[in-house]
Design an enzyme around this catalytic site. Sequence first.
Site, PDB file in Angstrom:
ATOM      1  CD  GLN A  68     -12.133  16.253  -5.494  1.00 55.64           C
ATOM      2  OE1 GLN A  68     -11.421  16.109  -6.338  1.00 55.64           O
ATOM      3  NE2 GLN A  68     -12.460  15.228  -4.410  1.00 55.64           N
ATOM      4  CE  LYS A 106     -12.630   7.919   3.547  1.00 53.52           C
ATOM      5  NZ  LYS A 106     -13.602   8.998   3.332  1.00 53.52           N
ATOM      6  CG  LEU A 153      -0.731  14.131   2.835  1.00 53.18           C
ATOM      7  CD1 LEU A 153       0.789  13.900   2.323  1.00 53.18           C
ATOM      8  CD2 LEU A 153      -1.827  13.370   1.768  1.00 53.18           C
ATOM      9  CB  SER A 164      -8.954  15.111   5.297  1.00 53.34           C
ATOM     10  OG  SER A 164      -7.969  14.187   4.582  1.00 53.34           O
ATOM     11  NE  ARG A 165     -15.339  17.013   3.437  1.00 52.34           N
ATOM     12  CZ  ARG A 165     -15.125  16.454   2.001  1.00 52.34           C
ATOM     13  NH1 ARG A 165     -14.993  14.955   1.827  1.00 52.34           N
ATOM     14  NH2 ARG A 165     -15.092  17.431   0.980  1.00 52.34           N
ATOM     15  N   GLY A 219      -4.295  16.385   0.205  1.00 57.20           N
ATOM     16  CA  GLY A 219      -3.467  16.756   1.306  1.00 57.20           C
ATOM     17  C   GLY A 219      -4.192  16.482   2.677  1.00 57.20           C
ATOM     18  CG  HIS A 235      -3.995  10.674   2.405  1.00 57.46           C
ATOM     19  ND1 HIS A 235      -4.332  11.395   3.333  1.00 57.46           N
ATOM     20  CD2 HIS A 235      -4.827  10.870   1.301  1.00 57.46           C
ATOM     21  CE1 HIS A 235      -5.625  11.981   3.046  1.00 57.46           C
ATOM     22  NE2 HIS A 235      -5.865  11.646   1.734  1.00 57.46           N
TER      23      HIS A 235
END
Length: 288
Positions: A61, A149, A33, A186-187, A31, A37
């Site tokens: 994870q 990535k 996104l 996302s990070r 998510g 993505h």
Amino acid sequence: MRTETRAEDLRTAVRTARARGATVGLVPTMGALHAGHLSLVDHARSDCDLVVVSVFVNPLQFGPGEDYETYPRDLDGDARRLADHGAHVLFAPDAATFTPTAAATTVHVAGLTEHLEGASRPGHFDGVATIVTKLVAVAEPDRAYFGEKDYQQLCVIRRLVADLALPGEVVACPIVRDADGLALSSRNAYLSAAERDRALALPRALGDVAAAWDGDADAARTRLAGALEAAQGVTCDYAEIADPDTLAPLHGRVAGPARALAAVWAGPRESPTRLIDNVALPAVAAAG
Ligand code: PAF
């Protein structure tokens, strides 16, 4: 686009579409996104009749002290973006049901998972492999799409699918970068403008290594590590030149293609953000 939250309902939806002759593409995500993505969704849309996108922040994870609790979540925004890109099914299970604490099975891919990301994030790839196995078991896709990535993840999943004869072809999609060169993640949202600026040392160092690539793996590794160690505001975790399939470190002159991979920590020392990136190094034609 329909949303399913239960594995059995997703399986029924997929089997019903397949019975009508549809091919099925699966795009596993956590998510939040972004365009990276969505490029996977676009690839799946162009190849498959039914596109299933899973949005699941997988607790298996994340290690202790990692960002599971704070990982960005925006299911409503994700649903809008997926509908705009023509996805057919959003699979959004809840963690308690999809990863019950009573579960006793873990999938471990030996070897490939022990260095690079695996060295700094013990157990991470077991969590990835376990959840991807489960998603593939439920969705039974013809193709499953992953971004380059997370290159080591891609290699782990290829190996997993081959070893366990899981259904579906693993399709690798190119890294999507912002205009400044930073690979979308996302990070990245954790970084301030100044931290993000300093994080550009990562794609820059990889780009320089690719531009200078002449087949000398040791020289390329030294160049990559040197650039990242000299960069202000980031701490290098690893800089590697590896075989593109097995990820074994390469040494000396290499004829075939290779992959340069690196990870850095960026941002404040108390809560640094881990960034990873990589670049393909093509086969070098033999002299003469
Ligand atoms: O790449 C990710 O977002 C995750 O690792 C994946 C493949 C969805 C498994 O949770």
